[in-house]
Design a protein around this motif. Structure first.
Motif, short mmCIF file in Angstrom:
data_model
loop_
_atom_site.label_atom_id
_atom_site.label_comp_id
_atom_site.label_asym_id
_atom_site.label_seq_id
_atom_site.Cartn_x
_atom_site.Cartn_y
_atom_site.Cartn_z
N UNK A 312 18.61 29.84 58.54
CA UNK A 312 19.49 29.10 57.65
C UNK A 312 19.69 27.70 58.22
N UNK A 313 20.00 26.72 57.36
CA UNK A 313 20.18 25.35 57.86
C UNK A 313 21.42 25.24 58.73
N UNK A 314 21.36 24.33 59.71
CA UNK A 314 22.56 24.01 60.48
C UNK A 314 23.58 23.34 59.56
N UNK A 315 24.82 23.82 59.57
CA UNK A 315 25.87 23.23 58.76
C UNK A 315 26.14 21.80 59.20
N UNK A 316 26.40 20.94 58.25
CA UNK A 316 26.85 19.58 58.57
C UNK A 316 28.37 19.64 58.67
N UNK A 317 28.90 19.46 59.86
CA UNK A 317 30.33 19.63 60.10
C UNK A 317 31.10 18.31 60.20
N UNK A 318 30.39 17.19 60.32
CA UNK A 318 31.08 15.89 60.42
C UNK A 318 30.13 14.77 60.00
N UNK A 319 30.67 13.77 59.32
CA UNK A 319 29.92 12.55 59.00
C UNK A 319 30.79 11.35 59.35
N UNK A 320 30.15 10.24 59.67
CA UNK A 320 30.87 9.00 59.96
C UNK A 320 30.03 7.83 59.48
N UNK A 321 30.69 6.75 59.10
CA UNK A 321 30.00 5.53 58.66
C UNK A 321 30.66 4.34 59.32
N UNK A 322 29.85 3.42 59.80
CA UNK A 322 30.37 2.14 60.27
C UNK A 322 30.60 1.29 59.03
N UNK A 323 31.86 1.03 58.72
CA UNK A 323 32.22 0.40 57.44
C UNK A 323 31.48 -0.92 57.22
N UNK A 324 31.04 -1.10 55.99
CA UNK A 324 30.36 -2.32 55.56
C UNK A 324 29.08 -2.57 56.33
N UNK A 325 28.38 -1.49 56.69
CA UNK A 325 27.07 -1.60 57.32
C UNK A 325 26.18 -0.51 56.73
#
Length: 416
Positions: A312-325
């Motif tokens: 089974x796929x590894x769950x995605x438990x967190x995401x982050x974005x560097x704002x305005x990039x």
């Protein structure tokens, strides 16, 4: 085909139409060669990028060239006895606030430069919140205001607490949700707080006046994540109802986005027009707020897990974005944090680097300057105990990032 595209387009407000037409005009100027690069600011970054950081409402997105992070440069802060569930970074990048499943070390304040733990707020037993400073159950989410004055935390016991970020003194307890608090976000430039809960609703609060404002309904399953920027709106991940929603607070309306096959567990705004989400089907979706379907979708983004003969796929438990990039980060329990680039005018997800990190990555945050990434790591997932990784350390990891800013991205009209 034109009819299909028109049906897929979300109805625009007058302000959004003006913005879109202005961007089209700027794109025409660029094609005619009439645009010119912006002069460098005092920090050596392009002036437009400095403006984007200080004025998040401006929709300028920039391409960043990131070097492969050095694993030996990762700093590990230990102090939580149980898995770290959430964290935030102060707007000036000087402090990190973190929380865990541990009832005796609910909330910590760390100094980034020295790694010292400056403040600890102990928890108590359930029902004793009025007599104790801290929470009496697991803290699942937290948020900090853009001026660094207020900190908000939400727990499994349906409570939202607000704090003075400088002194760690508790200011108020908000009640009203009927289930665990799973998402918190301050609207940029204000003390307006949005909260999401497993009771499937979103509430709006005024922290400065300790006041409740309103409640919004729409999700068909527990809400697992929430985020907001400068506009008077927020975005939420709806767990197993399979939807991401954009809530327009003044109109009391919502836009519904569909694309994941599993439970959508985390969400983050990249800028005022784009967002990224992750699900337990292992997929990462890149969205534009005017399209009902993802602009880009990376399936099995962290690979496959073989458990008792089943894959089974590894769950995605967190995401982050560097704002305005165009820089993103994702976490799972696949022994690595992955860095991504939004390419082709936010229509493609390009994998950049893997950063080795053992354990469940339950929270990820970029510093506002983009020079480091912070990960909250635990032996268990923040929402449950489906697996336990014994070799993992319940800790906070500070990952230094070395990069070189380039000129504003001109890959497409959506990047202006």
């Amino acid at each position: 085909r034109r009819r299909e595209e028109e049906e897929e387009e979300v109805e625009e407000t007058p302000q959004e139409k003006k913005l879109r037409l202005a961007k089209l005009y700027l794109e025409q100027l660029r094609k005619l060669g009439e645009s010119c690069p912006a002069p460098a600011g005092p920090t050596g970054w392009p002036r437009a990028q400095n403006m984007a950081l200080t004025h998040p409402a401006r929709l300028t997105s920039h391409s960043l060239q990131v070097q492969a992070p050095d694993p030996s440069g990762i700093r590990v802060l230990r102090g939580h006895q149980l898995p770290v569930t959430c964290l935030v970074i102060s707007p000036d990048d000087r402090f990190i606030f973190s929380a865990s499943k541990d009832g005796s070390l609910i909330k910590c304040k760390w100094e980034v430069a020295s790694g010292k733990r400056l403040c600890v707020v102990p928890g108590g037993k359930k029902g004793t919140e009025e007599r104790h400073m801290g929470h009496a159950s697991q803290v699942l989410c937290m948020a900090i205001s853009s001026d660094g004055k207020y900190l908000a935390t939400g727990d499994r016991n349906k409570l939202i607490m607000t704090w003075d970020a400088a002194t760690c003194k508790r200011l108020h307890i908000f009640t009203g949700h009927r289930d665990a608090i799973s998402g918190l976000a301050f609207r940029k430039g204000t003390h307006e707080l949005y909260s999401a809960s497993h009771d499937r609703c979103v509430k709006v609060w005024n922290v400065a006046e300790n006041a409740y404002v309103e409640t919004l309904f729409g999700h068909q399953d527990v809400i697992t994540g929430l985020d907001s920027l400068s506009r008077e709106c927020c975005v939420t991940a709806g767990g197993r109802d399979g939807t991401v929603r954009l809530w327009k607070i003044p109109e009391e309306s919502q836009l519904v986005f569909c694309g994941h096959q599993g439970s959508i567990d985390c969400i983050q705004l990249i800028n005022e027009e784009h967002m990224v989400s992750g699900a337990d089907d292992g997929s990462i979706a890149l969205w534009g707020l005017t399209k009902k379907k993802p602009l880009a979708l990376a399936r099995q983004a962290h690979g496959m897990l073989e458990d008792q003969g089943l894959q089974q796929p590894y769950w995605i438990s967190a995401v982050a974005a560097l704002h305005n990039s165009d820089l993103l980060a994702t976490g799972s329990h696949s022994s690595s944090v992955k860095l991504w680039k939004c390419g082709e005018g936010f229509r493609k997800l390009e994998h950049l680097w893997d950063i080795p990190l053992v354990g469940f990555v339950n929270s990820l945050k970029f510093s506002s300057a983009g020079d480091f990434l912070v990960a909250g790591v635990g032996q268990e997932h923040r929402l449950g105990r489906w697996w336990r990784i014994k070799e993992a350390k319940n800790s906070i990891c500070i990952i230094p990032l070395q990069r070189q800013a380039t000129a504003p991205s001109t890959e497409g009209p959506n990047s202006s």
